[in-house]
Design an enzyme around this catalytic site. Structure first.
Site, PDB file in Angstrom:
ATOM      1  CG  ASP A 121      -2.065   0.969   1.071  1.00 21.77           C
ATOM      2  OD1 ASP A 121      -2.106   1.689   0.059  1.00 21.77           O
ATOM      3  OD2 ASP A 121      -2.927   1.013   1.972  1.00 21.77           O
ATOM      4  CB  VAL A 122       3.479   2.291  -2.203  1.00 22.76           C
ATOM      5  CG1 VAL A 122       4.264   1.209  -1.501  1.00 22.76           C
ATOM      6  CG2 VAL A 122       3.047   1.810  -3.578  1.00 22.76           C
ATOM      7  CE  LYS A 123      -3.959   4.928   0.106  1.00 22.46           C
ATOM      8  NZ  LYS A 123      -3.446   3.890   1.031  1.00 22.46           N
ATOM      9  NE  ARG A 124       6.315   5.519  -3.239  1.00 22.64           N
ATOM     10  CZ  ARG A 124       6.223   5.436  -1.922  1.00 22.64           C
ATOM     11  NH1 ARG A 124       5.112   5.797  -1.313  1.00 22.64           N
ATOM     12  NH2 ARG A 124       7.248   5.008  -1.182  1.00 22.64           N
TER      13      ARG A 124
END
Length: 298
Positions: free
Chosen positions: A106-109
């Site tokens: 879950d990095v939401k880059r």
């Protein structure tokens, strides 16, 4: 071909969507968020440090192995501890892989060009220290900016989950905004993103039951207000839905079908704080309860 361009070749093994479908058939749709919040570390009697986050993650994986098929570590809770936090995260990912779990980073880059390509290489390339099975992506600089990670889903058998409608109320003003084409009002931003993900799966995952490009749809959002067509997401190949908002944020596990309709079969039900709040000793009971509730609901 420039230095930053690579030739995309098809992955020879099963796609991420196929592996996800198999995992969901075997273990159900529960996904546990490995999120070492400060208050959770304290409640577990662990130090608020990389050492505590390391112990926290490994203990959870030991409990989940053979019972739950998917984990979603929130990278920010490791990143705050600097280099040691990232080393810990590498160990958590490796332990999860050894336990047969699908790991969603879950990095939401989100970015453009070679910057997003580098992010994708970090999280999706086989053999890299932070390799995961899938990553979350923020598309609000344009869906077409992440064509490279989309291509990597086919190249490496990986997955991406595109933020369409998140569960935080602050996002509504952006995600409900509608595009204007000439004199006509178009789809909402969230609805357009979800539709683009489903279209990519239809164009690139023909013949498979489930696509490798999923969407993030919060369980607490108003699908009609956001113009999300859940039936479109249910059309084969299914578009996986990563659904935060259950438990601590208010959505009831028993309401999965009511919330998502025909797409309930595609939903990965994520939960962290509500499952981990009672410490390691309470995790067994929480797993059993949530799995039974979801099985009944679906």
């Amino acid at each position: 071909m420039t230095e930053t361009q690579t030739e995309t070749t098809a992955h020879e093994g099963p796609s991420f969507g196929e592996r996800l479908a198999d995992t969901m058939d075997r273990y159900g749709r529960l996904c546990v968020g490995i999120d070492p919040h400060t208050h959770l570390l304290e409640k577990w009697g662990l130090p608020v440090s990389a050492v505590g986050a390391h112990e926290f993650g490994l203990r959870i994986i030991e409990k989940l192995a053979g019972r739950v098929g998917i984990v979603k570590p929130q990278v920010a809770f490791y990143e705050r501890f600097g280099a040691n936090g990232y080393r810990v995260l590498e160990d958590v990912f490796e332990a999860a892989r050894q336990a047969g779990l699908i790991v969603i980073a879950d990095v939401k880059r989100g970015d453009v060009g070679t910057t997003l390509e580098a992010y994708s290489e970090a999280w999706l390339t086989p053999g890299m220290p932070l390799e995961a099975d899938a990553m979350t992506i923020n598309p609000y600089q344009g869906f077409d900016t992440f064509r490279k990670p989309l291509e990597m889903t086919e190249q490496y058998g990986k997955g991406v989950f595109v933020l369409a409608a998140t569960s935080n109320p602050e996002s509504a003003s952006v995600q409900t905004a509608r595009r204007i084409r000439g004199s006509q009002e178009g789809r909402s931003v969230a609805g357009g993103i979800a539709a683009r993900a489903a279209l990519w799966n239809r164009e690139h995952s023909a013949g498979r039951s489930k696509g490798s490009v999923g969407v993030v749809l919060g369980a607490t959002v108003d699908m009609d207000l956001l113009d999300i067509d859940v039936n479109d997401l249910a059309a084969e190949p299914d578009t996986p839905i990563l659904a935060p908002g259950f438990g601590h944020q208010g959505a009831d596990f028993a309401d999965v079908r009511r919330i998502f309709g025909e797409s309930a079969k595609n939903v990965i039900v994520t939960s962290s704080r509500s499952m981990l709040a009672n410490g390691l000793d309470g995790l067994d009971a929480a797993i059993t309860t949530k799995l039974e509730t979801l099985k009944s609901a679906l």
